[in-house]
Design a protein around this motif. Sequence first.
Motif, PDB file in Angstrom:
ATOM      1  N   ARG A 124      26.439  49.961  48.673  1.00 48.89           N
ATOM      2  CA  ARG A 124      27.347  51.113  48.644  1.00 48.89           C
ATOM      3  C   ARG A 124      28.370  51.023  47.506  1.00 48.89           C
ATOM      4  O   ARG A 124      29.168  51.949  47.312  1.00 48.89           O
ATOM      5  CB  ARG A 124      28.082  51.244  49.978  1.00 48.89           C
ATOM      6  N   THR A 125      28.375  49.926  46.771  1.00 52.42           N
ATOM      7  CA  THR A 125      29.356  49.755  45.696  1.00 52.42           C
ATOM      8  C   THR A 125      29.047  50.714  44.554  1.00 52.42           C
ATOM      9  O   THR A 125      27.913  50.791  44.084  1.00 52.42           O
ATOM     10  CB  THR A 125      29.344  48.307  45.175  1.00 52.42           C
ATOM     11  N   LYS A 126      30.079  51.419  44.092  1.00 49.58           N
ATOM     12  CA  LYS A 126      29.900  52.393  43.016  1.00 49.58           C
ATOM     13  C   LYS A 126      30.716  52.067  41.767  1.00 49.58           C
ATOM     14  O   LYS A 126      30.388  52.528  40.673  1.00 49.58           O
ATOM     15  CB  LYS A 126      30.281  53.796  43.513  1.00 49.58           C
ATOM     16  N   ALA A 127      31.793  51.310  41.940  1.00 48.78           N
ATOM     17  CA  ALA A 127      32.675  51.070  40.796  1.00 48.78           C
ATOM     18  C   ALA A 127      33.496  49.808  41.007  1.00 48.78           C
ATOM     19  O   ALA A 127      33.606  49.286  42.122  1.00 48.78           O
ATOM     20  CB  ALA A 127      33.606  52.266  40.578  1.00 48.78           C
ATOM     21  N   ILE A 128      34.057  49.321  39.909  1.00 53.17           N
ATOM     22  CA  ILE A 128      35.014  48.213  39.918  1.00 53.17           C
ATOM     23  C   ILE A 128      36.284  48.719  39.239  1.00 53.17           C
ATOM     24  O   ILE A 128      36.220  49.325  38.166  1.00 53.17           O
ATOM     25  CB  ILE A 128      34.481  46.990  39.156  1.00 53.17           C
ATOM     26  N   ILE A 129      37.427  48.474  39.858  1.00 53.55           N
ATOM     27  CA  ILE A 129      38.714  48.834  39.240  1.00 53.55           C
ATOM     28  C   ILE A 129      39.517  47.561  39.017  1.00 53.55           C
ATOM     29  O   ILE A 129      40.248  47.109  39.912  1.00 53.55           O
ATOM     30  CB  ILE A 129      39.513  49.836  40.086  1.00 53.55           C
ATOM     31  N   PRO A 130      39.393  46.957  37.845  1.00 55.79           N
ATOM     32  CA  PRO A 130      40.286  45.840  37.513  1.00 55.79           C
ATOM     33  C   PRO A 130      41.646  46.387  37.107  1.00 55.79           C
ATOM     34  O   PRO A 130      41.741  47.468  36.510  1.00 55.79           O
ATOM     35  CB  PRO A 130      39.580  45.170  36.327  1.00 55.79           C
ATOM     36  N   VAL A 131      42.697  45.668  37.440  1.00 53.63           N
ATOM     37  CA  VAL A 131      44.059  46.080  37.090  1.00 53.63           C
ATOM     38  C   VAL A 131      44.579  45.163  35.991  1.00 53.63           C
ATOM     39  O   VAL A 131      44.519  43.936  36.117  1.00 53.63           O
ATOM     40  CB  VAL A 131      44.991  46.011  38.315  1.00 53.63           C
ATOM     41  N   SER A 132      45.060  45.747  34.908  1.00 52.81           N
ATOM     42  CA  SER A 132      45.645  44.962  33.815  1.00 52.81           C
ATOM     43  C   SER A 132      47.119  44.732  34.145  1.00 52.81           C
ATOM     44  O   SER A 132      48.013  45.372  33.596  1.00 52.81           O
ATOM     45  CB  SER A 132      45.470  45.706  32.491  1.00 52.81           C
ATOM     46  N   LEU A 133      47.349  43.784  35.042  1.00 54.14           N
ATOM     47  CA  LEU A 133      48.658  43.621  35.671  1.00 54.14           C
ATOM     48  C   LEU A 133      49.700  43.050  34.714  1.00 54.14           C
ATOM     49  O   LEU A 133      49.405  42.155  33.916  1.00 54.14           O
ATOM     50  CB  LEU A 133      48.533  42.714  36.896  1.00 54.14           C
ATOM     51  N   TYR A 134      50.912  43.570  34.843  1.00 50.07           N
ATOM     52  CA  TYR A 134      52.086  43.112  34.089  1.00 50.07           C
ATOM     53  C   TYR A 134      51.947  43.318  32.580  1.00 50.07           C
ATOM     54  O   TYR A 134      52.794  42.864  31.811  1.00 50.07           O
ATOM     55  CB  TYR A 134      52.404  41.645  34.368  1.00 50.07           C
ATOM     56  N   GLY A 135      50.845  43.951  32.142  1.00 52.38           N
ATOM     57  CA  GLY A 135      50.678  44.227  30.723  1.00 52.38           C
ATOM     58  C   GLY A 135      49.527  43.523  30.053  1.00 52.38           C
ATOM     59  O   GLY A 135      49.248  43.761  28.880  1.00 52.38           O
ATOM     60  N   GLN A 136      48.815  42.653  30.794  1.00 48.81           N
ATOM     61  CA  GLN A 136      47.716  41.873  30.230  1.00 48.81           C
ATOM     62  C   GLN A 136      46.364  42.331  30.791  1.00 48.81           C
ATOM     63  O   GLN A 136      46.180  42.365  32.005  1.00 48.81           O
ATOM     64  CB  GLN A 136      47.900  40.381  30.560  1.00 48.81           C
ATOM     65  N   PRO A 137      45.402  42.690  29.928  1.00 53.00           N
ATOM     66  CA  PRO A 137      44.090  43.111  30.428  1.00 53.00           C
ATOM     67  C   PRO A 137      43.375  42.018  31.218  1.00 53.00           C
ATOM     68  O   PRO A 137      43.608  40.821  31.023  1.00 53.00           O
ATOM     69  CB  PRO A 137      43.312  43.443  29.143  1.00 53.00           C
ATOM     70  N   SER A 138      42.515  42.462  32.102  1.00 53.39           N
ATOM     71  CA  SER A 138      41.662  41.554  32.876  1.00 53.39           C
ATOM     72  C   SER A 138      40.556  40.987  31.994  1.00 53.39           C
ATOM     73  O   SER A 138      40.464  41.288  30.805  1.00 53.39           O
ATOM     74  CB  SER A 138      41.045  42.313  34.056  1.00 53.39           C
ATOM     75  N   ASP A 139      39.703  40.150  32.587  1.00 47.52           N
ATOM     76  CA  ASP A 139      38.560  39.549  31.878  1.00 47.52           C
ATOM     77  C   ASP A 139      37.446  40.589  31.768  1.00 47.52           C
ATOM     78  O   ASP A 139      36.448  40.556  32.497  1.00 47.52           O
ATOM     79  CB  ASP A 139      38.070  38.307  32.631  1.00 47.52           C
ATOM     80  N   MET A 140      37.611  41.505  30.826  1.00 44.77           N
ATOM     81  CA  MET A 140      36.756  42.685  30.793  1.00 44.77           C
ATOM     82  C   MET A 140      35.321  42.389  30.361  1.00 44.77           C
ATOM     83  O   MET A 140      34.392  43.086  30.787  1.00 44.77           O
ATOM     84  CB  MET A 140      37.376  43.746  29.893  1.00 44.77           C
ATOM     85  N   THR A 141      35.099  41.385  29.539  1.00 45.61           N
ATOM     86  CA  THR A 141      33.722  41.061  29.139  1.00 45.61           C
ATOM     87  C   THR A 141      32.891  40.703  30.361  1.00 45.61           C
ATOM     88  O   THR A 141      31.794  41.248  30.575  1.00 45.61           O
ATOM     89  CB  THR A 141      33.702  39.899  28.131  1.00 45.61           C
ATOM     90  N   GLU A 142      33.415  39.817  31.175  1.00 44.38           N
ATOM     91  CA  GLU A 142      32.697  39.404  32.386  1.00 44.38           C
ATOM     92  C   GLU A 142      32.540  40.566  33.360  1.00 44.38           C
ATOM     93  O   GLU A 142      31.473  40.748  33.970  1.00 44.38           O
ATOM     94  CB  GLU A 142      33.442  38.247  33.072  1.00 44.38           C
ATOM     95  N   ILE A 143      33.594  41.347  33.527  1.00 41.61           N
ATOM     96  CA  ILE A 143      33.556  42.473  34.470  1.00 41.61           C
ATOM     97  C   ILE A 143      32.565  43.537  34.007  1.00 41.61           C
ATOM     98  O   ILE A 143      31.765  44.053  34.809  1.00 41.61           O
ATOM     99  CB  ILE A 143      34.969  43.061  34.647  1.00 41.61           C
ATOM    100  N   ASN A 144      32.582  43.857  32.732  1.00 35.58           N
ATOM    101  CA  ASN A 144      31.641  44.859  32.203  1.00 35.58           C
ATOM    102  C   ASN A 144      30.195  44.373  32.312  1.00 35.58           C
ATOM    103  O   ASN A 144      29.283  45.180  32.563  1.00 35.58           O
ATOM    104  CB  ASN A 144      31.981  45.193  30.755  1.00 35.58           C
ATOM    105  N   GLU A 145      29.965  43.082  32.132  1.00 34.32           N
ATOM    106  CA  GLU A 145      28.604  42.536  32.271  1.00 34.32           C
ATOM    107  C   GLU A 145      28.105  42.657  33.703  1.00 34.32           C
ATOM    108  O   GLU A 145      26.948  43.017  33.943  1.00 34.32           O
ATOM    109  CB  GLU A 145      28.576  41.080  31.812  1.00 34.32           C
ATOM    110  N   ILE A 146      28.969  42.366  34.661  1.00 35.77           N
ATOM    111  CA  ILE A 146      28.600  42.524  36.074  1.00 35.77           C
ATOM    112  C   ILE A 146      28.283  43.989  36.365  1.00 35.77           C
ATOM    113  O   ILE A 146      27.297  44.310  37.050  1.00 35.77           O
ATOM    114  CB  ILE A 146      29.724  42.010  36.990  1.00 35.77           C
ATOM    115  N   ALA A 147      29.114  44.879  35.843  1.00 37.07           N
ATOM    116  CA  ALA A 147      28.909  46.306  36.078  1.00 37.07           C
ATOM    117  C   ALA A 147      27.569  46.775  35.513  1.00 37.07           C
ATOM    118  O   ALA A 147      26.846  47.556  36.152  1.00 37.07           O
ATOM    119  CB  ALA A 147      30.049  47.106  35.461  1.00 37.07           C
TER     120      ALA A 147
END
Length: 364
Positions: free
Chosen positions: A124-147
């Motif tokens: 049922r998973t449709k999306a991932i919402i990482p939060v770039s908290l306090y001003g610093q982006p998340s580990d987007m390479t790994e997250i985008n690869e999983i997606a």
Amino acid sequence: MKIDFAKLGLAYVEHKKEIDAAIAKVIDNSSFIMGAQVSSFENNLSRYTGAKHSISCSSGTDALLLAMMAIDIQPGDEIITTPFTFIATAETIAFLKAKPVFVDIDEESYNIDPSKIEAAITSRTKAIIPVSLYGQPSDMTEINEIARKYDLTVIEDAAQSFGSEYKGDKSCNISSIGCTSFFPAKPLGCFGDGGAVFTNNDKLAEIMKSLRLHGQTERYFHKYVGMGGRLDTIQAAVLNVKLKYYEEDVKRRQLVAQKYTELLKEKLITPIVKDDRTSVWAQYSVRVKNRDGVQNKLKSVGIPTAVHYPRPLHLQECFEYLNYKEGDFPVSEMVSKEIMSLPMNPYLKDEEINYIATNLINIF
């Protein structure tokens, strides 16, 4: 000494003449909704971020809603995100009757831990919402690869990170859709509510532009069930002025953060920014034991503090129906008990930074 936490008034004073002229022009033209300054601002956002499409809207919360509505999130769908964030991240998921699925955070960056995401994915998973908290982006390479592996959409909640970089690319342009906020206390803030959505996908952009205008494709003809989610023209005019000087503001914030870290790193757990990215320092947050006591002592000498955030979302009353319990996300729970934000803005003087740091160190 009495410290101002955000010094929001100075952002106006510094550019008062230009801001006043920009607001007066909107008033003179009576173009209060979708005036020329809105499209001008969107073009400026695209130039700044590199995103093909920048779509302004009424708030960072509505930006998240527009993104999820554009990918047709339905009741019962699941979206993976972090429990250590402002409630809007998960609230908007629940508002659409989808299910927030939480994943614990990395203890150093306070962003979602990508190594824990795959285990949370279901049919049922449709999306991932990482939060770039306090001003610093998340580990987007790994997250985008999983997606890509699971055919999911990544929506970056960049409400706090507009202007930061990840591997040379701007936050808001490092995933399928980026969402940001121009709430007054954000690094780039307007004089009310405001936000924007970013994408390089032509179809998604077309849908989101329509959704923010009640699903219109032309006046009084509605293809979608949408919302009244426009950025008003006065806010766009203000942001157009402030955006011109934003890179200088970011540099000043980074200098403030560097000075804090140099003074505090031997005594406290200070923020860590990973080598392949930057932060715009929406907050400068340290971790302390006996936080209430520390805050009270600082308050007594004129130093305000804040807590972002004191209770992770999985333990909030409104999410009891998700059946999470204390202990499910131990890193988020630990950090939420210790995190404390110090005054952060581009206008902090060295003597103020030294005063804050000295008083904080003396407590320990």
